[in-house]
Write a protein that holds these residues in place. Structure first.
Motif, short mmCIF file in Angstrom:
data_model
loop_
_atom_site.label_atom_id
_atom_site.label_comp_id
_atom_site.label_asym_id
_atom_site.label_seq_id
_atom_site.Cartn_x
_atom_site.Cartn_y
_atom_site.Cartn_z
N ILE A 77 0.84 -1.20 0.00
CA ILE A 77 0.00 0.00 0.00
C ILE A 77 0.87 1.25 0.00
O ILE A 77 0.62 2.20 -0.74
N SER A 78 1.90 1.25 0.84
CA SER A 78 2.79 2.41 0.94
C SER A 78 3.47 2.71 -0.40
O SER A 78 3.48 3.86 -0.86
N VAL A 79 4.03 1.68 -1.02
CA VAL A 79 4.73 1.86 -2.29
C VAL A 79 3.76 2.24 -3.41
O VAL A 79 4.03 3.15 -4.20
N SER A 80 2.62 1.57 -3.48
CA SER A 80 1.62 1.89 -4.51
C SER A 80 1.12 3.32 -4.36
O SER A 80 0.91 4.03 -5.36
N SER A 81 0.92 3.75 -3.12
CA SER A 81 0.46 5.11 -2.86
C SER A 81 1.47 6.14 -3.35
O SER A 81 1.10 7.16 -3.95
N ARG A 82 2.75 5.86 -3.09
CA ARG A 82 3.79 6.78 -3.55
C ARG A 82 3.82 6.88 -5.08
O ARG A 82 3.99 7.95 -5.64
N ILE A 83 3.65 5.74 -5.74
CA ILE A 83 3.65 5.73 -7.20
C ILE A 83 2.46 6.52 -7.75
O ILE A 83 2.59 7.33 -8.66
N LEU A 84 1.29 6.29 -7.17
CA LEU A 84 0.08 6.96 -7.64
C LEU A 84 0.09 8.46 -7.37
O LEU A 84 -0.65 9.22 -8.00
N ALA A 85 0.92 8.88 -6.43
CA ALA A 85 1.03 10.31 -6.12
C ALA A 85 1.98 11.04 -7.06
O ALA A 85 2.05 12.27 -7.04
N LEU A 86 2.71 10.30 -7.90
CA LEU A 86 3.64 10.92 -8.84
C LEU A 86 2.87 11.58 -9.98
O LEU A 86 1.71 11.28 -10.22
N ASN A 87 3.56 12.47 -10.69
CA ASN A 87 2.90 13.06 -11.86
C ASN A 87 2.83 12.00 -12.97
O ASN A 87 3.48 10.97 -12.92
N LYS A 112 4.60 1.70 -14.22
CA LYS A 112 3.32 1.11 -14.61
C LYS A 112 3.28 -0.40 -14.38
O LYS A 112 2.32 -0.94 -13.82
N GLN A 113 4.33 -1.10 -14.82
CA GLN A 113 4.37 -2.55 -14.69
C GLN A 113 4.43 -2.97 -13.22
O GLN A 113 3.71 -3.89 -12.79
N LYS A 114 5.26 -2.29 -12.45
CA LYS A 114 5.39 -2.61 -11.04
C LYS A 114 4.08 -2.36 -10.30
O LYS A 114 3.67 -3.15 -9.43
N LEU A 115 3.42 -1.26 -10.62
CA LEU A 115 2.15 -0.93 -9.96
C LEU A 115 1.12 -2.02 -10.23
O LEU A 115 0.37 -2.41 -9.33
N SER A 116 1.10 -2.53 -11.45
CA SER A 116 0.18 -3.61 -11.80
C SER A 116 0.48 -4.87 -10.98
O SER A 116 -0.44 -5.54 -10.48
N GLU A 117 1.76 -5.18 -10.79
CA GLU A 117 2.16 -6.34 -9.99
C GLU A 117 1.74 -6.16 -8.54
O GLU A 117 1.23 -7.10 -7.90
N TYR A 118 1.92 -4.96 -8.02
CA TYR A 118 1.60 -4.71 -6.61
C TYR A 118 0.10 -4.80 -6.37
O TYR A 118 -0.34 -5.27 -5.32
N LYS A 146 -7.67 -0.41 4.94
CA LYS A 146 -8.66 -0.95 4.01
C LYS A 146 -9.17 0.12 3.04
O LYS A 146 -9.40 -0.15 1.86
N ILE A 147 -9.32 1.34 3.54
CA ILE A 147 -9.75 2.45 2.67
C ILE A 147 -8.67 2.75 1.63
O ILE A 147 -8.96 2.95 0.45
N LYS A 148 -7.42 2.77 2.07
CA LYS A 148 -6.32 3.01 1.13
C LYS A 148 -6.29 1.94 0.05
O LYS A 148 -6.04 2.23 -1.13
N TYR A 149 -6.54 0.70 0.46
CA TYR A 149 -6.56 -0.38 -0.53
C TYR A 149 -7.63 -0.15 -1.59
O TYR A 149 -7.39 -0.30 -2.79
N LEU A 150 -8.82 0.24 -1.17
CA LEU A 150 -9.92 0.49 -2.10
C LEU A 150 -9.60 1.64 -3.04
O LEU A 150 -9.92 1.60 -4.24
N LEU A 151 -8.94 2.68 -2.52
CA LEU A 151 -8.57 3.82 -3.36
C LEU A 151 -7.52 3.43 -4.39
O LEU A 151 -7.56 3.90 -5.53
N ILE A 152 -6.59 2.58 -3.98
CA ILE A 152 -5.57 2.10 -4.91
C ILE A 152 -6.20 1.18 -5.96
O ILE A 152 -5.92 1.29 -7.15
N LYS A 153 -7.06 0.29 -5.51
CA LYS A 153 -7.73 -0.65 -6.40
C LYS A 153 -8.52 0.06 -7.50
O LYS A 153 -8.55 -0.36 -8.66
N MET A 193 -8.26 5.71 -7.54
CA MET A 193 -8.73 7.00 -7.05
C MET A 193 -7.74 7.68 -6.11
O MET A 193 -7.90 8.85 -5.78
N TYR A 194 -6.70 6.94 -5.69
CA TYR A 194 -5.79 7.48 -4.68
C TYR A 194 -5.10 8.76 -5.16
O TYR A 194 -5.09 9.77 -4.46
N GLY A 195 -4.53 8.71 -6.36
CA GLY A 195 -3.82 9.88 -6.88
C GLY A 195 -4.73 11.07 -7.05
O GLY A 195 -4.36 12.21 -6.71
#
Length: 204
Positions: free
Chosen positions: A137-147, A155-161, A178-185, A188-190
């Protein structure tokens, strides 16, 4: 410890009272973040504990790779309810540097932790899986927060995570996780993060 930024300070991992716990309890607290984090800088160790334990060379966030092994070699761990370590974040330090592909190594560290617990402490495997899920969740959140331009690099790593998170989502323990997971799924997180940043800049 106390984290110091230019305009704020945070106190982390401070228990209400001092306490001595056994190895398994200390490992459990480490993995679910109860009064304890993976950093070695706010801890004191006997020198002899490092005789057969070494930090990985040329890696960042190397604390995560060894801290659970160190705890496992301790007969007991004491938590104190005073903050003695001050961690100053500088604008040009490693911890505030732009996100890099090297940061993704913490996912490997977290997965190694599951293997270690499965071999040494089977009763704690679930806690290691919680740590792994939260790392994803932490790593995916950081990726989704990037421009958008930077995000394409991962992109490939995010799909794997995301696939891994689907397998390990049942190990998320708190509502926030659990909320962070839903936003990443739902990707919507970014969007939500960028909206919050814009609102803060406008009104605060």
């Amino acid at each position: 410890m106390i984290e110091l930024y230019e305009n704020k300070r945070n106190t982390l991992y401070l228990p209400q009272s001092a306490e001595i716990v056994n190895t398994e309890e200390a490992l459990k607290r480490l993995m679910i973040g109860t009064n304890c984090g993976p950093s070695v800088c706010n801890k004191l160790f006997k020198r002899s504990m490092f005789e057969n334990i070494q930090f990985p060379v040329g890696k960042i966030s190397e604390d995560i790779a060894v801290i659970y092994n160190i705890f496992d070699h301790a007969h007991q761990v004491e938590f104190i309810n005073e903050s003695f370590y001050y961690y100053r974040h500088r604008s040009n330090s490693i911890t505030t540097a732009p996100y890099s592909i090297k940061n993704l190594v913490i996912v490997d560290y977290a997965k190694d932790m599951i293997c270690y617990m499965r071999e040494k402490h089977p009763a704690l495997v679930g806690y290691a899986q919680t740590y792994y899920a939260n790392t994803l969740i932490s790593v995916s959140s950081r990726i989704l927060a990037l421009n958008n331009k930077e995000k394409k690099l991962y992109k490939q790593k995010l799909s794997e995570y995301k696939k891994e998170l689907r397998k390990y989502r049942k190990f998320l323990r708190t509502t926030t996780e659990k909320i962070k997971y839903l936003l990443i799924k739902t990707n919507m997180y970014g969007l939500i993060l960028n909206t919050i940043v814009k609102l803060r800049r406008k009104y605060f």
